[in-house]
Motif scaffolding. Sequence first.
Motif, PDB file in Angstrom:
ATOM      1  N   LEU A   1       1.059  -1.043  -0.022  1.00 21.93           N
ATOM      2  CA  LEU A   1       0.102   0.022  -0.034  1.00 21.93           C
ATOM      3  C   LEU A   1       0.950   1.196   0.091  1.00 21.93           C
ATOM      4  O   LEU A   1       1.704   1.600   0.921  1.00 21.93           O
ATOM      5  CB  LEU A   1      -0.712  -0.058   1.164  1.00 21.93           C
ATOM      6  CG  LEU A   1      -1.663  -1.232   1.480  1.00 21.93           C
ATOM      7  CD1 LEU A   1      -2.333  -1.058   2.848  1.00 21.93           C
ATOM      8  CD2 LEU A   1      -2.804  -1.441   0.497  1.00 21.93           C
ATOM      9  N   ALA A   2       0.510   2.111  -0.964  1.00 23.90           N
ATOM     10  CA  ALA A   2       1.689   3.267  -1.129  1.00 23.90           C
ATOM     11  C   ALA A   2       0.911   4.489  -1.062  1.00 23.90           C
ATOM     12  O   ALA A   2      -0.174   4.748  -2.001  1.00 23.90           O
ATOM     13  CB  ALA A   2       2.289   3.185  -2.249  1.00 23.90           C
ATOM     14  N   ASP A   3       0.971   5.450   0.138  1.00 26.40           N
ATOM     15  CA  ASP A   3       0.139   6.786   0.219  1.00 26.40           C
ATOM     16  C   ASP A   3       0.671   7.690  -0.160  1.00 26.40           C
ATOM     17  O   ASP A   3       1.631   8.216   0.560  1.00 26.40           O
ATOM     18  CB  ASP A   3      -0.379   6.815   1.650  1.00 26.40           C
ATOM     19  CG  ASP A   3      -1.570   7.508   1.851  1.00 26.40           C
ATOM     20  OD1 ASP A   3      -1.874   8.357   1.017  1.00 26.40           O
ATOM     21  OD2 ASP A   3      -1.795   7.904   2.905  1.00 26.40           O
ATOM     22  N   GLU A   4       0.445   8.280  -1.372  1.00 21.10           N
ATOM     23  CA  GLU A   4       1.187   9.226  -2.176  1.00 21.10           C
ATOM     24  C   GLU A   4       2.759   9.220  -2.387  1.00 21.10           C
ATOM     25  O   GLU A   4       3.460  10.010  -1.809  1.00 21.10           O
ATOM     26  CB  GLU A   4       0.644  10.721  -1.385  1.00 21.10           C
ATOM     27  CG  GLU A   4      -0.781  10.979  -1.494  1.00 21.10           C
ATOM     28  CD  GLU A   4      -1.064  11.603  -2.942  1.00 21.10           C
ATOM     29  OE1 GLU A   4      -0.190  11.677  -3.802  1.00 21.10           O
ATOM     30  OE2 GLU A   4      -2.372  11.981  -3.176  1.00 21.10           O
ATOM     31  N   PRO A   5       3.217   7.915  -2.706  1.00 24.80           N
ATOM     32  CA  PRO A   5       4.718   7.851  -2.701  1.00 24.80           C
ATOM     33  C   PRO A   5       5.442   8.786  -3.517  1.00 24.80           C
ATOM     34  O   PRO A   5       6.687   8.933  -3.182  1.00 24.80           O
ATOM     35  CB  PRO A   5       4.801   6.266  -3.282  1.00 24.80           C
ATOM     36  CG  PRO A   5       3.720   6.143  -4.045  1.00 24.80           C
ATOM     37  CD  PRO A   5       2.483   6.979  -3.357  1.00 24.80           C
ATOM     38  N   VAL A   6       4.953   9.491  -4.511  1.00 23.12           N
ATOM     39  CA  VAL A   6       5.774  10.291  -5.300  1.00 23.12           C
ATOM     40  C   VAL A   6       5.224  11.773  -5.154  1.00 23.12           C
ATOM     41  O   VAL A   6       5.817  12.523  -5.845  1.00 23.12           O
ATOM     42  CB  VAL A   6       5.765   9.820  -6.814  1.00 23.12           C
ATOM     43  CG1 VAL A   6       5.994   8.334  -6.921  1.00 23.12           C
ATOM     44  CG2 VAL A   6       4.355   9.944  -7.481  1.00 23.12           C
ATOM     45  N   ALA A   7       4.367  12.295  -4.256  1.00 23.69           N
ATOM     46  CA  ALA A   7       3.968  13.374  -4.149  1.00 23.69           C
ATOM     47  C   ALA A   7       5.183  14.599  -3.782  1.00 23.69           C
ATOM     48  O   ALA A   7       4.844  15.656  -4.017  1.00 23.69           O
ATOM     49  CB  ALA A   7       2.907  13.439  -3.039  1.00 23.69           C
ATOM     50  N   SER A   8       6.076  14.124  -2.992  1.00 26.09           N
ATOM     51  CA  SER A   8       6.951  14.909  -2.562  1.00 26.09           C
ATOM     52  C   SER A   8       8.416  14.871  -3.616  1.00 26.09           C
ATOM     53  O   SER A   8       9.403  15.523  -3.177  1.00 26.09           O
ATOM     54  CB  SER A   8       7.293  14.965  -0.989  1.00 26.09           C
ATOM     55  OG  SER A   8       7.780  13.471  -0.906  1.00 26.09           O
ATOM     56  N   LEU A   9       8.342  14.538  -4.821  1.00 31.04           N
ATOM     57  CA  LEU A   9       9.423  14.349  -5.456  1.00 31.04           C
ATOM     58  C   LEU A   9       9.330  15.068  -6.890  1.00 31.04           C
ATOM     59  O   LEU A   9       8.039  15.127  -7.334  1.00 31.04           O
ATOM     60  CB  LEU A   9       9.612  12.794  -6.025  1.00 31.04           C
ATOM     61  CG  LEU A   9       9.773  11.501  -4.816  1.00 31.04           C
ATOM     62  CD1 LEU A   9       9.633  10.267  -5.394  1.00 31.04           C
ATOM     63  CD2 LEU A   9      10.716  12.179  -4.051  1.00 31.04           C
ATOM     64  N   ASP A  10      10.212  15.190  -7.339  1.00 25.99           N
ATOM     65  CA  ASP A  10      10.260  16.217  -8.555  1.00 25.99           C
ATOM     66  C   ASP A  10       9.920  15.136  -9.828  1.00 25.99           C
ATOM     67  O   ASP A  10       9.642  13.917  -9.566  1.00 25.99           O
ATOM     68  CB  ASP A  10      11.874  16.801  -9.046  1.00 25.99           C
ATOM     69  CG  ASP A  10      12.891  15.693  -9.375  1.00 25.99           C
ATOM     70  OD1 ASP A  10      12.636  15.083 -10.506  1.00 25.99           O
ATOM     71  OD2 ASP A  10      13.465  15.354  -8.426  1.00 25.99           O
ATOM     72  N   PRO A  11       9.224  15.735 -10.682  1.00 21.07           N
ATOM     73  CA  PRO A  11       8.614  15.127 -11.722  1.00 21.07           C
ATOM     74  C   PRO A  11       9.608  13.689 -12.358  1.00 21.07           C
ATOM     75  O   PRO A  11       9.049  12.815 -12.666  1.00 21.07           O
ATOM     76  CB  PRO A  11       8.260  16.144 -12.851  1.00 21.07           C
ATOM     77  CG  PRO A  11       8.365  17.136 -12.202  1.00 21.07           C
ATOM     78  CD  PRO A  11       9.157  17.149 -11.321  1.00 21.07           C
ATOM     79  N   VAL A  12      10.802  13.949 -12.702  1.00 18.72           N
ATOM     80  CA  VAL A  12      11.708  13.168 -13.230  1.00 18.72           C
ATOM     81  C   VAL A  12      11.939  11.938 -12.207  1.00 18.72           C
ATOM     82  O   VAL A  12      11.609  10.631 -12.787  1.00 18.72           O
ATOM     83  CB  VAL A  12      13.001  13.507 -13.739  1.00 18.72           C
ATOM     84  CG1 VAL A  12      14.146  12.494 -14.197  1.00 18.72           C
ATOM     85  CG2 VAL A  12      12.764  14.743 -14.715  1.00 18.72           C
ATOM     86  N   THR A  13      12.215  12.196 -10.897  1.00 20.37           N
ATOM     87  CA  THR A  13      12.251  11.253  -9.764  1.00 20.37           C
ATOM     88  C   THR A  13      10.882  10.628  -9.698  1.00 20.37           C
ATOM     89  O   THR A  13      11.045   9.241  -9.546  1.00 20.37           O
ATOM     90  CB  THR A  13      12.683  12.009  -8.512  1.00 20.37           C
ATOM     91  OG1 THR A  13      13.760  12.653  -8.991  1.00 20.37           O
ATOM     92  CG2 THR A  13      13.369  10.719  -7.708  1.00 20.37           C
ATOM     93  N   ALA A  14       9.893  11.221  -9.775  1.00 20.04           N
ATOM     94  CA  ALA A  14       8.636  10.620  -9.514  1.00 20.04           C
ATOM     95  C   ALA A  14       8.225   9.477 -10.621  1.00 20.04           C
ATOM     96  O   ALA A  14       7.715   8.292 -10.154  1.00 20.04           O
ATOM     97  CB  ALA A  14       7.434  11.473  -9.662  1.00 20.04           C
ATOM     98  N   LYS A  15       8.916   9.746 -11.763  1.00 24.70           N
ATOM     99  CA  LYS A  15       8.504   8.685 -12.924  1.00 24.70           C
ATOM    100  C   LYS A  15       9.442   7.550 -12.537  1.00 24.70           C
ATOM    101  O   LYS A  15       9.003   6.142 -12.871  1.00 24.70           O
ATOM    102  CB  LYS A  15       8.949   9.244 -14.293  1.00 24.70           C
ATOM    103  CG  LYS A  15       7.942   9.998 -14.877  1.00 24.70           C
ATOM    104  CD  LYS A  15       8.200  10.220 -16.167  1.00 24.70           C
ATOM    105  CE  LYS A  15       6.965  10.794 -16.963  1.00 24.70           C
ATOM    106  NZ  LYS A  15       7.091  10.904 -18.239  1.00 24.70           N
ATOM    107  N   GLN A  16      10.493   7.786 -11.954  1.00 26.24           N
ATOM    108  CA  GLN A  16      11.542   6.397 -11.921  1.00 26.24           C
ATOM    109  C   GLN A  16      11.071   5.716 -10.709  1.00 26.24           C
ATOM    110  O   GLN A  16      11.054   4.354 -10.972  1.00 26.24           O
ATOM    111  CB  GLN A  16      12.862   7.215 -11.404  1.00 26.24           C
ATOM    112  CG  GLN A  16      13.717   7.564 -12.455  1.00 26.24           C
ATOM    113  CD  GLN A  16      14.852   8.573 -12.038  1.00 26.24           C
ATOM    114  OE1 GLN A  16      15.150   8.834 -10.877  1.00 26.24           O
ATOM    115  NE2 GLN A  16      15.772   9.034 -13.015  1.00 26.24           N
ATOM    116  N   VAL A  17      10.399   6.334  -9.694  1.00 23.02           N
ATOM    117  CA  VAL A  17      10.067   5.521  -8.613  1.00 23.02           C
ATOM    118  C   VAL A  17       8.640   4.791  -8.978  1.00 23.02           C
ATOM    119  O   VAL A  17       8.670   3.743  -8.830  1.00 23.02           O
ATOM    120  CB  VAL A  17       9.666   6.453  -7.384  1.00 23.02           C
ATOM    121  CG1 VAL A  17       8.836   5.739  -6.232  1.00 23.02           C
ATOM    122  CG2 VAL A  17      10.965   6.854  -6.813  1.00 23.02           C
TER     123      VAL A  17
END
Length: 237
Positions: free
Chosen positions: A168-184
Amino acid sequence: MIEFNQVGKTYSNGFQALKDVNLKIEQGEFVAIIGLSGAGKSTLLRTINRMHDITEGTLTVDGVNVMGLRGKALRRFRRRIGMIFQSFNLVTRTRVINNVLMSKVPDLPFFKALFGIFPKKDKLEALEALDKVGILDKAFVRADQLSGGQQQRVALARTLAQNPQIILADEPVASLDPVTAKQVMGDFLRINKEMNITILLNIHHVDLALQYAGRVVGIRAGRIVYDGPASEVTQEI
Ligand code: ADP
Ligand code: ADP
């Protein structure tokens, strides 16, 4: 295997955060839950591992009524479910590998965990988990030396080392920049495909949900307003 049947959740202040939720998720699915802030995404996710109790309807995982679990059975059930947060929740002043090993603590005698005495097998598993998310080279670095994306990967490795059936992942990429968010998001997808782990992930970036998830569930004011393949999402949710 995760089944919500007419589920409702009313918080103790009387606020009804979930209403008439019906949802069936099979093992190995990658589901993105989307909706505006306050829609009930986080509440929905947190009912699955009993961080919050439902107040109406039934919720089952592999046929087991989640609300019927107590004590040891509840703890064992929770161990099968990994949880990832927006804020990573790492112990930042210690090494990466120790953060991953923390997922092993519930299985160890108390004094061993206290002194950080981990079996070799656990250490190898921790390193393997770090390798899976591409940061094996950071194993002996202090967690606070890492970037946000790397820290989220440590959190993911910590969860993997617990051998979960569900993440279960609760907003796991909300605090990352767009490029890093895509990687995660790519890491989540790879883990989902390679390990057949069911993933439920809350996200407010609709485009990322569509790009990575197989299925999208949209919620608004506590109700499910969309449920279908990511490829068919057309409406505003
Ligand atoms: P539950 O019914 O799931 O046990 P509670 O209603 O007892 O949950 O609330 C749990 C905690 O959440 C309380 O400490 C409460 O102060 C806090 N809380 C209250 N309102 C909100 C809110 N709007 N958003 C997030 N947390 C809240
Ligand atoms: P989302 O994850 O979509 O932003 P949440 O599930 O966090 O939504 O919150 C849904 C609604 O429930 C919000 O209106 C929030 O304020 C309320 N809420 C969340 N936690 C609590 C709580 N513990 N007590 C009372 N209300 C809460």
